[in-house]
Design a protein around this motif. Sequence first.
Motif, PDB file in Angstrom:
ATOM      1  N   GLN A 165      19.933 100.440 -13.819  1.00  0.00           N
ATOM      2  CA  GLN A 165      19.679 100.969 -15.146  1.00  0.00           C
ATOM      3  C   GLN A 165      18.715 102.150 -14.997  1.00  0.00           C
ATOM      4  O   GLN A 165      17.587 101.989 -14.533  1.00  0.00           O
ATOM      5  CB  GLN A 165      19.066  99.890 -16.047  1.00  0.00           C
ATOM      6  N   LEU A 166      19.160 103.326 -15.379  1.00  0.00           N
ATOM      7  CA  LEU A 166      18.350 104.518 -15.146  1.00  0.00           C
ATOM      8  C   LEU A 166      16.999 104.457 -15.850  1.00  0.00           C
ATOM      9  O   LEU A 166      15.988 104.926 -15.321  1.00  0.00           O
ATOM     10  CB  LEU A 166      19.124 105.755 -15.591  1.00  0.00           C
ATOM     11  N   ASP A 167      16.957 103.870 -17.041  1.00  0.00           N
ATOM     12  CA  ASP A 167      15.691 103.805 -17.774  1.00  0.00           C
ATOM     13  C   ASP A 167      14.662 102.925 -17.077  1.00  0.00           C
ATOM     14  O   ASP A 167      13.464 103.028 -17.359  1.00  0.00           O
ATOM     15  CB  ASP A 167      15.924 103.267 -19.189  1.00  0.00           C
ATOM     16  N   ASP A 168      15.130 102.048 -16.176  1.00  0.00           N
ATOM     17  CA  ASP A 168      14.207 101.143 -15.487  1.00  0.00           C
ATOM     18  C   ASP A 168      13.516 101.793 -14.297  1.00  0.00           C
ATOM     19  O   ASP A 168      12.574 101.214 -13.742  1.00  0.00           O
ATOM     20  CB  ASP A 168      14.957  99.889 -15.006  1.00  0.00           C
ATOM     21  N   LEU A 169      13.984 102.968 -13.881  1.00  0.00           N
ATOM     22  CA  LEU A 169      13.430 103.631 -12.690  1.00  0.00           C
ATOM     23  C   LEU A 169      12.418 104.699 -13.103  1.00  0.00           C
ATOM     24  O   LEU A 169      12.629 105.421 -14.085  1.00  0.00           O
ATOM     25  CB  LEU A 169      14.549 104.285 -11.885  1.00  0.00           C
ATOM     26  N   PRO A 170      11.320 104.847 -12.354  1.00  0.00           N
ATOM     27  CA  PRO A 170      10.371 105.928 -12.647  1.00  0.00           C
ATOM     28  C   PRO A 170      11.066 107.290 -12.543  1.00  0.00           C
ATOM     29  O   PRO A 170      11.831 107.529 -11.611  1.00  0.00           O
ATOM     30  CB  PRO A 170       9.300 105.767 -11.564  1.00  0.00           C
ATOM     31  N   HIS A 171      10.794 108.143 -13.498  1.00  0.00           N
ATOM     32  CA  HIS A 171      11.437 109.451 -13.491  1.00  0.00           C
ATOM     33  C   HIS A 171      10.595 110.456 -14.259  1.00  0.00           C
ATOM     34  O   HIS A 171       9.665 110.088 -14.992  1.00  0.00           O
ATOM     35  CB  HIS A 171      12.844 109.372 -14.091  1.00  0.00           C
ATOM     36  N   THR A 172      10.945 111.719 -14.105  1.00  0.00           N
ATOM     37  CA  THR A 172      10.311 112.811 -14.836  1.00  0.00           C
ATOM     38  C   THR A 172      11.358 113.460 -15.728  1.00  0.00           C
ATOM     39  O   THR A 172      12.461 113.775 -15.262  1.00  0.00           O
ATOM     40  CB  THR A 172       9.734 113.861 -13.868  1.00  0.00           C
ATOM     41  N   ARG A 173      11.031 113.634 -16.992  1.00  0.00           N
ATOM     42  CA  ARG A 173      11.997 114.182 -17.954  1.00  0.00           C
ATOM     43  C   ARG A 173      11.696 115.657 -18.223  1.00  0.00           C
ATOM     44  O   ARG A 173      10.576 116.052 -18.508  1.00  0.00           O
ATOM     45  CB  ARG A 173      11.943 113.387 -19.259  1.00  0.00           C
ATOM     46  N   TRP A 174      12.747 116.465 -18.137  1.00  0.00           N
ATOM     47  CA  TRP A 174      12.666 117.907 -18.387  1.00  0.00           C
ATOM     48  C   TRP A 174      13.490 118.205 -19.640  1.00  0.00           C
ATOM     49  O   TRP A 174      14.712 118.082 -19.634  1.00  0.00           O
ATOM     50  CB  TRP A 174      13.225 118.681 -17.201  1.00  0.00           C
ATOM     51  N   ILE A 175      12.805 118.572 -20.731  1.00  0.00           N
ATOM     52  CA  ILE A 175      13.479 118.816 -22.002  1.00  0.00           C
ATOM     53  C   ILE A 175      13.800 120.295 -22.124  1.00  0.00           C
ATOM     54  O   ILE A 175      12.947 121.152 -21.892  1.00  0.00           O
ATOM     55  CB  ILE A 175      12.616 118.335 -23.181  1.00  0.00           C
ATOM     56  N   CYS A 176      15.037 120.582 -22.488  1.00  0.00           N
ATOM     57  CA  CYS A 176      15.555 121.949 -22.495  1.00  0.00           C
ATOM     58  C   CYS A 176      15.774 122.424 -23.928  1.00  0.00           C
ATOM     59  O   CYS A 176      16.485 121.765 -24.697  1.00  0.00           O
ATOM     60  CB  CYS A 176      16.873 121.984 -21.717  1.00  0.00           C
ATOM     61  N   SER A 177      15.165 123.543 -24.266  1.00  0.00           N
ATOM     62  CA  SER A 177      15.344 124.149 -25.594  1.00  0.00           C
ATOM     63  C   SER A 177      15.698 125.621 -25.418  1.00  0.00           C
ATOM     64  O   SER A 177      14.875 126.512 -25.663  1.00  0.00           O
ATOM     65  CB  SER A 177      14.070 123.996 -26.427  1.00  0.00           C
ATOM     66  N   PRO A 178      16.915 125.917 -24.992  1.00  0.00           N
ATOM     67  CA  PRO A 178      17.289 127.312 -24.727  1.00  0.00           C
ATOM     68  C   PRO A 178      17.426 128.108 -26.019  1.00  0.00           C
ATOM     69  O   PRO A 178      17.690 127.544 -27.090  1.00  0.00           O
ATOM     70  CB  PRO A 178      18.641 127.185 -24.016  1.00  0.00           C
ATOM     71  N   PRO A 179      17.257 129.432 -25.957  1.00  0.00           N
ATOM     72  CA  PRO A 179      17.439 130.257 -27.152  1.00  0.00           C
ATOM     73  C   PRO A 179      18.906 130.299 -27.565  1.00  0.00           C
ATOM     74  O   PRO A 179      19.803 129.994 -26.765  1.00  0.00           O
ATOM     75  CB  PRO A 179      16.949 131.633 -26.700  1.00  0.00           C
ATOM     76  N   PRO A 180      19.187 130.644 -28.823  1.00  0.00           N
ATOM     77  CA  PRO A 180      20.574 130.719 -29.292  1.00  0.00           C
ATOM     78  C   PRO A 180      21.426 131.620 -28.400  1.00  0.00           C
ATOM     79  O   PRO A 180      20.957 132.645 -27.893  1.00  0.00           O
ATOM     80  CB  PRO A 180      20.436 131.300 -30.704  1.00  0.00           C
ATOM     81  N   GLY A 181      22.670 131.221 -28.226  1.00  0.00           N
ATOM     82  CA  GLY A 181      23.604 132.006 -27.430  1.00  0.00           C
ATOM     83  C   GLY A 181      23.574 131.729 -25.949  1.00  0.00           C
ATOM     84  O   GLY A 181      24.311 132.345 -25.188  1.00  0.00           O
ATOM     85  N   THR A 182      22.715 130.781 -25.512  1.00  0.00           N
ATOM     86  CA  THR A 182      22.527 130.490 -24.091  1.00  0.00           C
ATOM     87  C   THR A 182      23.368 129.303 -23.657  1.00  0.00           C
ATOM     88  O   THR A 182      23.496 128.326 -24.395  1.00  0.00           O
ATOM     89  CB  THR A 182      21.040 130.183 -23.811  1.00  0.00           C
ATOM     90  N   THR A 183      23.928 129.380 -22.469  1.00  0.00           N
ATOM     91  CA  THR A 183      24.581 128.215 -21.883  1.00  0.00           C
ATOM     92  C   THR A 183      23.725 127.685 -20.737  1.00  0.00           C
ATOM     93  O   THR A 183      23.028 128.444 -20.058  1.00  0.00           O
ATOM     94  CB  THR A 183      26.002 128.547 -21.381  1.00  0.00           C
ATOM     95  N   VAL A 184      23.753 126.359 -20.551  1.00  0.00           N
ATOM     96  CA  VAL A 184      22.983 125.679 -19.512  1.00  0.00           C
ATOM     97  C   VAL A 184      23.965 125.066 -18.522  1.00  0.00           C
ATOM     98  O   VAL A 184      24.899 124.354 -18.931  1.00  0.00           O
ATOM     99  CB  VAL A 184      22.077 124.585 -20.105  1.00  0.00           C
ATOM    100  N   VAL A 185      23.754 125.331 -17.244  1.00  0.00           N
ATOM    101  CA  VAL A 185      24.631 124.828 -16.191  1.00  0.00           C
ATOM    102  C   VAL A 185      23.795 123.959 -15.258  1.00  0.00           C
ATOM    103  O   VAL A 185      22.755 124.390 -14.774  1.00  0.00           O
ATOM    104  CB  VAL A 185      25.285 125.978 -15.415  1.00  0.00           C
ATOM    105  N   TYR A 186      24.250 122.724 -15.037  1.00  0.00           N
ATOM    106  CA  TYR A 186      23.459 121.769 -14.259  1.00  0.00           C
ATOM    107  C   TYR A 186      24.371 121.000 -13.306  1.00  0.00           C
ATOM    108  O   TYR A 186      25.482 120.608 -13.655  1.00  0.00           O
ATOM    109  CB  TYR A 186      22.699 120.813 -15.181  1.00  0.00           C
ATOM    110  N   GLY A 187      23.881 120.811 -12.087  1.00  0.00           N
ATOM    111  CA  GLY A 187      24.674 120.181 -11.048  1.00  0.00           C
ATOM    112  C   GLY A 187      25.172 118.802 -11.424  1.00  0.00           C
ATOM    113  O   GLY A 187      24.503 118.039 -12.139  1.00  0.00           O
TER     114      GLY A 187
END
Length: 211
Positions: A165-187
């Motif tokens: 369960q992913l929520d059970d593991l220690p992790h760091t959260r990165w919150i993304c708020s890109p400007p309008p018109g932007t696309t986000v590409v993630y592996g």
Amino acid sequence: MIHMTETLAVQTVEDFLTADETAELTKILDEHLATTGWVPVRPSEGTTPPDAAQAVLNGAMRRALPALRRVFPSASGTDPWLYHDLKPGDKIRPHVHGVGDPQARPQRIARVAFNLQDAERGGEFHLDTYSADALWSDTTPTAESDYAPGTRLVHEITARSGPVQLDDLPHTRWICSPPPGTTVVYGTQLVHGVLPVTEGRVRKLITNLLA
């Protein structure tokens, strides 16, 4: 050859769509929803937009590929786009797609997300990073695959299936708020999700970046 870092990279393309293209895409999708009456059964469910919408997005992707290839040098194109529509109370729980079949061709190396509309509150896209061994499988691609030797593969983990369960593991959260018109590409080996929408609506278009 696909390097492992491509499946763990993040890149943005600002001005992926112009204001006029965004307005055109919004009009096409509004007409499509009015005609079809489509309503998602669950927040993670998407629908395939019509050809006119695909054409706008694919034109933008052709412009964006040179910038994306700095980070994803294997990138060659995308799958058809899917449309997602989230209302207050909706969220997409953390999950990771993984590589799947490393010998498949074409190969999905990343996800591409474009927010047509942001919520007034909540609904932010996020990435979660972990150092836990539990995310990683013991398998590595064979010599017949397009991946570099020694590439590690994460488990495919959803809210309902996977070895942890992913929520059970220690992790760091990165919150993304890109400007309008932007696309986000993630592996494709990055854990990601969408925070609960508290006010307004999130309209999102997603596809796979292929190698």
